[in-house]
Design a protein around this motif. Structure first.
Motif, PDB file in Angstrom:
ATOM      1  N   PHE A 113      57.024  56.269  34.068  1.00  0.00           N
ATOM      2  CA  PHE A 113      55.665  55.741  34.211  1.00  0.00           C
ATOM      3  C   PHE A 113      54.849  56.467  35.263  1.00  0.00           C
ATOM      4  O   PHE A 113      55.394  56.994  36.232  1.00  0.00           O
ATOM      5  CB  PHE A 113      55.713  54.252  34.583  1.00  0.00           C
ATOM      6  N   ASP A 114      53.533  56.441  35.075  1.00  0.00           N
ATOM      7  CA  ASP A 114      52.581  56.866  36.092  1.00  0.00           C
ATOM      8  C   ASP A 114      51.758  55.658  36.488  1.00  0.00           C
ATOM      9  O   ASP A 114      51.255  54.936  35.612  1.00  0.00           O
ATOM     10  CB  ASP A 114      51.626  57.932  35.533  1.00  0.00           C
ATOM     11  N   ILE A 115      51.616  55.459  37.792  1.00  0.00           N
ATOM     12  CA  ILE A 115      50.678  54.441  38.263  1.00  0.00           C
ATOM     13  C   ILE A 115      49.298  55.073  38.107  1.00  0.00           C
ATOM     14  O   ILE A 115      49.049  56.137  38.668  1.00  0.00           O
ATOM     15  CB  ILE A 115      50.935  54.096  39.750  1.00  0.00           C
ATOM     16  N   THR A 116      48.450  54.442  37.341  1.00  0.00           N
ATOM     17  CA  THR A 116      47.207  55.130  36.975  1.00  0.00           C
ATOM     18  C   THR A 116      45.984  54.656  37.733  1.00  0.00           C
ATOM     19  O   THR A 116      44.970  55.330  37.758  1.00  0.00           O
ATOM     20  CB  THR A 116      46.945  54.992  35.469  1.00  0.00           C
ATOM     21  N   TRP A 117      46.046  53.458  38.318  1.00  0.00           N
ATOM     22  CA  TRP A 117      44.905  53.044  39.134  1.00  0.00           C
ATOM     23  C   TRP A 117      45.321  51.961  40.126  1.00  0.00           C
ATOM     24  O   TRP A 117      46.414  51.397  40.020  1.00  0.00           O
ATOM     25  CB  TRP A 117      43.723  52.592  38.273  1.00  0.00           C
ATOM     26  N   GLY A 118      44.431  51.687  41.075  1.00  0.00           N
ATOM     27  CA  GLY A 118      44.699  50.623  42.030  1.00  0.00           C
ATOM     28  C   GLY A 118      44.862  51.098  43.466  1.00  0.00           C
ATOM     29  O   GLY A 118      45.157  50.299  44.351  1.00  0.00           O
ATOM     30  N   GLY A 119      44.676  52.407  43.706  1.00  0.00           N
ATOM     31  CA  GLY A 119      44.714  52.912  45.077  1.00  0.00           C
ATOM     32  C   GLY A 119      45.894  52.392  45.894  1.00  0.00           C
ATOM     33  O   GLY A 119      45.697  51.806  46.959  1.00  0.00           O
ATOM     34  N   GLY A 120      47.099  52.579  45.391  1.00  0.00           N
ATOM     35  CA  GLY A 120      48.287  52.165  46.144  1.00  0.00           C
ATOM     36  C   GLY A 120      48.710  50.726  45.907  1.00  0.00           C
ATOM     37  O   GLY A 120      49.728  50.281  46.441  1.00  0.00           O
TER      38      GLY A 120
END
Ligand SMILES: *[C@@H]1O[C@H](CO)[C@@H](O)[C@H](O)[C@H]1NC(C)=O
Length: 272
Positions: free
Chosen positions: A34-41
């Motif tokens: 998976f890639d964390i795609t948004w949410g700034g951390g």
């Protein structure tokens, strides 16, 4: 031949460690998948890659997506939903194609006030058209432990499962002129966001930000790619049980919403 207490203890430990290693190797690593795609951390993969968490505060929610695309298969994931007062929050967990004429297979979990039940919301989009909502009450508290949410997707059918109990089946009804997601691969997405303008009792209950950050957790992601075996007789019985006892909304019985007639698949199948 006799072993001393300590050598027996040693052998047991070795076996235990071996089993643990074998088990961990079986579960997929979130860093690889998976890639964390948004949410700034606000979205995080932790530990050895065995846990993923999403969080939501007043500023932002967060989300991730699979690196790979899938074209049929069975996808399992364990989720633990936002505990406590989760009213106004939505955890979406879905497969979607990209580009025009989008296909989607959606789970959405609508939060609620403390102690009040979550709503499990499902939808199927075929070639850009959804409006096929079905909603359920879960028969357990989805915030106290992890539970398994699965999608079986074959050329013949789509089955939504909760702890291996089917809650919804959308069969291929192309023979009756109903489009079915078949041509395009899909990616897995999940996000945690604020939807207090509609999610809880039509927007009456607002998110209580004093409880932020809200957090949902994921583990034990598993994919069996390709075409997998489908519903058995037990599955059919369980599906009937869920529909009878836990279904709270079905678009196919919402005649008011479709003044010009129910969607075609509602007239074809006993299963929608
Ligand atoms: C929240 O709880 C209330 C009261 O039990 C219920 O009517 C409602 O459907 C629940 N779910 C959501 C998402 O509002």
């Amino acid at each position: 031949m006799s072993f001393s207490f300590y050598s027996r203890l040693f052998i047991c430990s070795v076996i235990t460690i071996f089993l643990l290693v074998a088990y961990t190797a079986g579960a997929t690593n979130f860093y690889d998948e998976f890639d964390i795609t948004w949410g700034g951390g606000r979205g995080k993969i932790t530990g050895a890659g065995d846990i993923l968490t999403l969080s939501l505060d007043r500023v932002s929610g967060s989300g991730f997506q699979s690196k790979k695309e899938y074209h049929f298969g069975r996808i399992d994931m364990q989720l633990r939903l936002v505990p406590g007062n989760s009213a106004g929050t939505v955890t979406a967990y879905y497969l979607a194609s990209h580009g025009r004429h989008q296909d989607e297979i959606d789970f959405e979990f609508l939060g609620n006030a403390s102690g009040e039940p979550y709503t499990l919301h499902t939808n199927v989009y075929t070639q850009g058209k959804g409006e096929r909502e079905q909603q359920f009450r879960m028969w357990f508290d989805p915030t106290s432990h992890f539970h398994t949410y699965s999608i079986i997707w074959t050329p013949q059918t789509i089955i939504f499962l909760v702890d291996d109990t089917p809650v919804r089946e959308f069969k291929n009804m192309e023979a009756f002129g109903v489009p079915f997601p078949k041509q395009q691969p899909m990616r897995l997405y999940s996000s945690l966001w604020n939807a207090d303008e509609w999610a809880t009792r039509g927007g009456l209950v607002k998110t209580d930000w004093t409880h932020a950050p809200f957090m949902a957790s994921y583990r034990n992601f598993n994919v069996k790619a390709g075409v997998v075996s489908q519903s058995s007789l037990t599955h059919k019985q369980k599906l009937r049980w869920v529909r009878k006892n836990h279904m709270i909304y079905n678009y196919c019985t919402d005649a008011k919403r479709f003044p010009r007639g129910l969607p075609r698949e509602c007239k074809v199948g006993v299963h929608v």
